[in-house]
Design a protein around this motif. Sequence first.
Motif, PDB file in Angstrom:
ATOM      1  N   GLU A  31      -5.804 141.352 -12.313  1.00 47.53           N
ATOM      2  CA  GLU A  31      -4.764 141.622 -13.313  1.00 47.53           C
ATOM      3  C   GLU A  31      -3.387 141.182 -12.838  1.00 47.53           C
ATOM      4  OE1 GLU A  31      -4.976 145.775 -14.290  1.00 47.53           O
ATOM      5  OE2 GLU A  31      -6.742 145.510 -15.560  1.00 47.53           O
ATOM      6  N   LYS A  32      -3.097 141.402 -11.564  1.00 49.09           N
ATOM      7  CA  LYS A  32      -1.781 141.054 -11.022  1.00 49.09           C
ATOM      8  C   LYS A  32      -1.777 139.695 -10.315  1.00 49.09           C
ATOM      9  CE  LYS A  32       1.196 144.102  -9.573  1.00 49.09           C
ATOM     10  NZ  LYS A  32       1.869 145.167  -8.786  1.00 49.09           N
ATOM     11  N   GLU A  33      -2.928 139.009 -10.351  1.00 50.89           N
ATOM     12  CA  GLU A  33      -3.072 137.710  -9.695  1.00 50.89           C
ATOM     13  C   GLU A  33      -2.642 137.773  -8.229  1.00 50.89           C
ATOM     14  OE1 GLU A  33      -0.950 134.917 -12.151  1.00 50.89           O
ATOM     15  OE2 GLU A  33      -2.413 135.081 -13.769  1.00 50.89           O
ATOM     16  N   ILE A  34      -3.073 138.849  -7.560  1.00 50.21           N
ATOM     17  CA  ILE A  34      -2.786 139.042  -6.135  1.00 50.21           C
ATOM     18  C   ILE A  34      -3.986 138.552  -5.334  1.00 50.21           C
ATOM     19  CG2 ILE A  34      -2.461 140.772  -4.320  1.00 50.21           C
ATOM     20  CD1 ILE A  34      -0.847 142.428  -6.340  1.00 50.21           C
ATOM     21  N   THR A  35      -3.714 137.792  -4.293  1.00 43.72           N
ATOM     22  CA  THR A  35      -4.764 137.315  -3.399  1.00 43.72           C
ATOM     23  C   THR A  35      -4.886 138.279  -2.227  1.00 43.72           C
ATOM     24  OG1 THR A  35      -4.215 135.040  -3.976  1.00 43.72           O
ATOM     25  CG2 THR A  35      -5.522 135.371  -1.977  1.00 43.72           C
ATOM     26  N   LEU A  36      -6.101 138.769  -1.978  1.00 45.39           N
ATOM     27  CA  LEU A  36      -6.367 139.639  -0.830  1.00 45.39           C
ATOM     28  C   LEU A  36      -7.275 138.896   0.135  1.00 45.39           C
ATOM     29  CD1 LEU A  36      -6.415 142.316   0.751  1.00 45.39           C
ATOM     30  CD2 LEU A  36      -8.245 143.078  -0.757  1.00 45.39           C
ATOM     31  N   ASN A  72       0.566 137.948  -2.064  1.00 42.70           N
ATOM     32  CA  ASN A  72      -0.581 138.001  -1.161  1.00 42.70           C
ATOM     33  C   ASN A  72      -0.603 139.321  -0.391  1.00 42.70           C
ATOM     34  OD1 ASN A  72      -1.566 135.157  -1.431  1.00 42.70           O
ATOM     35  ND2 ASN A  72       0.521 134.758  -0.744  1.00 42.70           N
ATOM     36  N   ILE A  73      -1.815 139.799  -0.151  1.00 41.47           N
ATOM     37  CA  ILE A  73      -2.024 140.958   0.716  1.00 41.47           C
ATOM     38  C   ILE A  73      -3.034 140.511   1.767  1.00 41.47           C
ATOM     39  CG2 ILE A  73      -2.929 143.317   0.891  1.00 41.47           C
ATOM     40  CD1 ILE A  73      -2.020 143.731  -2.033  1.00 41.47           C
TER      41      ILE A  73
END
Length: 156
Positions: A31-36, A72-73
């Motif tokens: 949903e937040k387009e965050i890469t983990l 990014n996380i």
Amino acid sequence: STLSPSSAASDVYKRQMLVSVKKQFQTNLLEKEITLTIEESEESALYDQKWTSEALSNILDNAIKYSPAGSNIRMTVESTPMFTKIRVQDEGNGISENEQNRIFQRFYRSEDVADQPGIGVGLYLARQIIEAQSGYIKLTSVMGQGSSFSIYLPAE
């Protein structure tokens, strides 16, 4: 399962735990387009998988909640002679120095995040869980650059 580990969790369990925690937040990440990304060592630690997963989930939930879309996380696992460190590093707003100790208090909520859902128990519980396993949590944060929460668990 109890809060005090009776035996070392194997590398297989550690990998499963990290992947499982990531899967738990897959929808939020998309949903937040965050890469983990997960980077891990081959070291193992003494920990209770169920409770450590809970502590890690609380920290990762905050990292996602307070990080901007498209950021990014990183979750990294590395070992020291006495501890295995699991670090969750985000690119959020950061936490001011005067609030860094207070965020681990039960029900504490920063005025900066009052618009976000939550009641202020996640980091409190994470610290309690890790300390019950003879570990500790360390926070480093720079305003405008993000935060890094490191969980230290006794090495095998």
